[in-house]
Design a protein around this motif. Structure first.
Motif, PDB file in Angstrom:
ATOM      1  N   ARG A 182      41.578  -8.876  36.643  1.00  0.00           N
ATOM      2  CA  ARG A 182      42.878  -8.518  36.073  1.00  0.00           C
ATOM      3  C   ARG A 182      43.101  -7.010  36.175  1.00  0.00           C
ATOM      4  N   PRO A 183      44.360  -6.583  36.288  1.00  0.00           N
ATOM      5  CA  PRO A 183      44.642  -5.147  36.379  1.00  0.00           C
ATOM      6  C   PRO A 183      44.386  -4.443  35.055  1.00  0.00           C
ATOM      7  N   LEU A 184      43.932  -3.189  35.141  1.00  0.00           N
ATOM      8  CA  LEU A 184      43.735  -2.374  33.952  1.00  0.00           C
ATOM      9  C   LEU A 184      45.036  -1.670  33.604  1.00  0.00           C
ATOM     10  N   ALA A 185      45.467  -1.822  32.360  1.00  0.00           N
ATOM     11  CA  ALA A 185      46.656  -1.149  31.849  1.00  0.00           C
ATOM     12  C   ALA A 185      46.246  -0.275  30.672  1.00  0.00           C
ATOM     13  N   GLY A 186      46.920   0.855  30.515  1.00  0.00           N
ATOM     14  CA  GLY A 186      46.629   1.735  29.388  1.00  0.00           C
ATOM     15  C   GLY A 186      45.410   2.610  29.587  1.00  0.00           C
ATOM     16  N   ILE A 187      45.298   3.221  30.792  1.00  0.00           N
ATOM     17  CA  ILE A 187      44.220   4.189  31.036  1.00  0.00           C
ATOM     18  C   ILE A 187      44.692   5.524  30.469  1.00  0.00           C
ATOM     19  N   GLU A 188      44.547   5.670  29.162  1.00  0.00           N
ATOM     20  CA  GLU A 188      45.137   6.803  28.440  1.00  0.00           C
ATOM     21  C   GLU A 188      44.462   8.124  28.776  1.00  0.00           C
ATOM     22  N   ASP A 189      43.157   8.091  28.999  1.00  0.00           N
ATOM     23  CA  ASP A 189      42.414   9.312  29.294  1.00  0.00           C
ATOM     24  C   ASP A 189      41.342   8.987  30.329  1.00  0.00           C
ATOM     25  N   LEU A 190      40.828  10.019  30.985  1.00  0.00           N
ATOM     26  CA  LEU A 190      39.793   9.833  31.991  1.00  0.00           C
ATOM     27  C   LEU A 190      39.038  11.138  32.196  1.00  0.00           C
ATOM     28  N   VAL A 191      37.768  11.018  32.604  1.00  0.00           N
ATOM     29  CA  VAL A 191      36.931  12.178  32.916  1.00  0.00           C
ATOM     30  C   VAL A 191      36.182  11.868  34.204  1.00  0.00           C
ATOM     31  N   TYR A 192      35.667  12.923  34.826  1.00  0.00           N
ATOM     32  CA  TYR A 192      34.947  12.780  36.092  1.00  0.00           C
ATOM     33  C   TYR A 192      33.509  13.227  35.910  1.00  0.00           C
ATOM     34  N   HIS A 193      32.555  12.347  36.316  1.00  0.00           N
ATOM     35  CA  HIS A 193      31.127  12.634  36.214  1.00  0.00           C
ATOM     36  C   HIS A 193      30.607  12.951  37.620  1.00  0.00           C
ATOM     37  N   PRO A 194      30.417  14.239  37.953  1.00  0.00           N
ATOM     38  CA  PRO A 194      30.051  14.611  39.328  1.00  0.00           C
ATOM     39  C   PRO A 194      28.747  14.004  39.847  1.00  0.00           C
ATOM     40  N   PRO A 195      27.659  13.935  39.042  1.00  0.00           N
ATOM     41  CA  PRO A 195      26.405  13.421  39.615  1.00  0.00           C
ATOM     42  C   PRO A 195      26.526  12.014  40.202  1.00  0.00           C
ATOM     43  N   SER A 196      27.326  11.162  39.594  1.00  0.00           N
ATOM     44  CA  SER A 196      27.481   9.794  40.090  1.00  0.00           C
ATOM     45  C   SER A 196      28.771   9.610  40.875  1.00  0.00           C
ATOM     46  N   ASP A 197      29.584  10.670  40.997  1.00  0.00           N
ATOM     47  CA  ASP A 197      30.883  10.606  41.675  1.00  0.00           C
ATOM     48  C   ASP A 197      31.733   9.477  41.082  1.00  0.00           C
ATOM     49  N   THR A 198      31.705   9.409  39.733  1.00  0.00           N
ATOM     50  CA  THR A 198      32.348   8.311  39.009  1.00  0.00           C
ATOM     51  C   THR A 198      33.400   8.835  38.048  1.00  0.00           C
ATOM     52  N   LEU A 199      34.508   8.129  37.980  1.00  0.00           N
ATOM     53  CA  LEU A 199      35.505   8.346  36.941  1.00  0.00           C
ATOM     54  C   LEU A 199      35.194   7.424  35.770  1.00  0.00           C
ATOM     55  N   ILE A 200      35.217   7.966  34.561  1.00  0.00           N
ATOM     56  CA  ILE A 200      35.073   7.155  33.354  1.00  0.00           C
ATOM     57  C   ILE A 200      36.464   7.024  32.746  1.00  0.00           C
ATOM     58  N   LEU A 201      36.923   5.792  32.568  1.00  0.00           N
ATOM     59  CA  LEU A 201      38.286   5.503  32.144  1.00  0.00           C
ATOM     60  C   LEU A 201      38.309   5.006  30.699  1.00  0.00           C
ATOM     61  N   SER A 202      39.200   5.577  29.893  1.00  0.00           N
ATOM     62  CA  SER A 202      39.437   5.131  28.527  1.00  0.00           C
ATOM     63  C   SER A 202      40.593   4.132  28.574  1.00  0.00           C
ATOM     64  N   VAL A 203      40.286   2.852  28.380  1.00  0.00           N
ATOM     65  CA  VAL A 203      41.267   1.791  28.602  1.00  0.00           C
ATOM     66  C   VAL A 203      41.586   1.066  27.294  1.00  0.00           C
ATOM     67  N   HIS A 204      42.872   1.017  26.966  1.00  0.00           N
ATOM     68  CA  HIS A 204      43.344   0.252  25.804  1.00  0.00           C
ATOM     69  C   HIS A 204      44.730  -0.289  26.141  1.00  0.00           C
TER      70      HIS A 204
END
Length: 380
Positions: A50-72
């Motif tokens: 299912r699609p993610l809706a409400g990605i209100e905030d996000l940060v970037y973790h360089p060591p893993s080249d990953t975005l961490i998404l705050s989803v509500h």
């Protein structure tokens, strides 16, 4: 382009602007020409598809080249939709910029939907040691339930591959209106409380009357204390410690359409009184939401060009199926600061009401509190 309901965004409508918008017409504004190539990317949950809706905030973790998404998914939550997704999700940057739909995996938050993340901050505490701190409105718009605080701050250790391991936690009834936070990975952090009332009629009345009752507080995770720093603010929203100046931070006030820099001694003893000083203020071409620093130390800000329009959209008022987005980059905070427009989307065609923007690698990435997916803009 269709919105999250599968319908084409309607033409923009004229709405009755608030007084601050009328005053805003008298302020200097930046050119509204887009300066970067931007596109919408659908993001889906790896487990359900299912699609993610409400990605209100996000940060970037360089060591893993990953975005961490705050989803509500607030609309789904309000409708008690059992399929509403919420929690923290990890998204590989490579997957996001590849050109097609991207897939994110849940990295925190149980399947029973009890985690409702909001603002968050990622800090490198020491070389190779990363910590994430998240506002979790686990009991949405409730100060407490059965003696338990409705809102908590949750600290995580972030491993080299982007996985999360829970560490400390702080809960307080006064955290219920918490919006955003920032810290350096230590014991103390600063948090914005955008209003005085948590939920119900009094919250509605406070927002409808445009009362300036927001605060910034200092939280000590070790001492488990909360101390007022600033009061009587016009819906304080994004907050960010200045990496170039110790003891200084930036704050956005949405209702005042301004960004201010403050000085504060974070090492002072709260019991002896905390004091702060306003150093600079710059007026912005829209109501600012969250903010972040880019790789050059410049501020990125997500703006709502018409805050009344955004409010009606967020409440799903008929005829307001989309809301404008403006994303800017500031070269400074003095009154003569240059404002570069990264994206001006008056119809919300790419994203409705973007609330956060960050730099991740060679891209700007923006999310929204109500719309689906993310927007990716290439750096020039």
């Amino acid at each position: 382009m269709t919105d999250r309901h599968g319908t084409a965004p309607p033409a923009r409508r004229l709405s009755l602007p608030g007084l601050w918008l009328v005053c805003g017409l008298l302020l200097p504004t930046a050119s509204l020409a887009d300066s970067h190539d931007c596109r919408h990317v659908q993001v889906t949950d790896a487990d359900s598809g299912r699609p993610l809706a409400g990605i209100e905030d996000l940060v970037y973790h360089p060591p893993s080249d990953t975005l961490i998404l705050s989803v509500h998914d607030r609309w789904g939550d309000a409708d008690e939709d059992p399929n509403a997704l919420m929690g923290l999700f990890g998204l590989a940057l490579e997957s996001l910029v590849a050109g097609g739909p991207a897939t994110a995996r849940r990295i925190a938050g149980p399947a029973d939907r009890s985690m409702r993340p909001h603002g968050m901050s990622l800090a490198e505490r020491e070389a190779g040691v990363w910590r994430l701190l998240v506002i979790d409105h686990r009991f949405y718009r409730e100060e407490q339930r059965d003696g338990q605080p409705g809102t908590i701050l949750q600290e995580y250790d972030v491993t080299g591959d982007g996985a999360l391991a829970p560490l400390r936690q702080f809960g307080h009834a006064g955290l219920c209106p918490a919006n955003d936070l920032d810290w350096d990975g230590g014991d103390r952090l600063i948090v914005t409380l955008d209003r005085a009332n948590c939920g119900g009629f009094w919250r509605f009345l406070e927002l409808a009357r445009g009362q300036q009752r927001g605060r910034v507080v200092l939280v000590d995770l070790e001492a488990q204390t909360l101390t007022d720093l600033l009061t009587d603010l016009a819906f304080p929203n994004g907050i960010a410690l200045d990496p170039a100046s110790e003891g200084q931070f930036f704050l956005t006030e949405s209702r005042a359409a301004r960004l201010s820099r403050f000085s504060l001694d974070l090492d002072a003893e709260p019991s002896k009184g905390m004091s702060s000083e306003t150093l600079q203020t710059v007026e912005l071409p829209g109501a600012p939401d969250n903010l972040a620093f880019d790789a050059d130390g410049m501020l990125l800000v997500a703006l709502h060009p018409d805050v009344t329009d955004f409010g009606l959209y967020s409440m799903r008022v008929w005829g307001y199926e989309s809301s404008a987005t403006r994303i800017v980059r500031l070269s400074g905070t003095a009154p003569e600061a240059e404002v570069e427009t990264i994206l001006d989307d008056p119809d919300g065609a790419l994203v409705s009401g973007a609330t956060s923007v960050i730099q991740a690698g060679d891209h700007y990435v923006a999310g929204a509190a109500f719309d689906e997916g993310l927007v990716v803009c290439d750096l020039q």
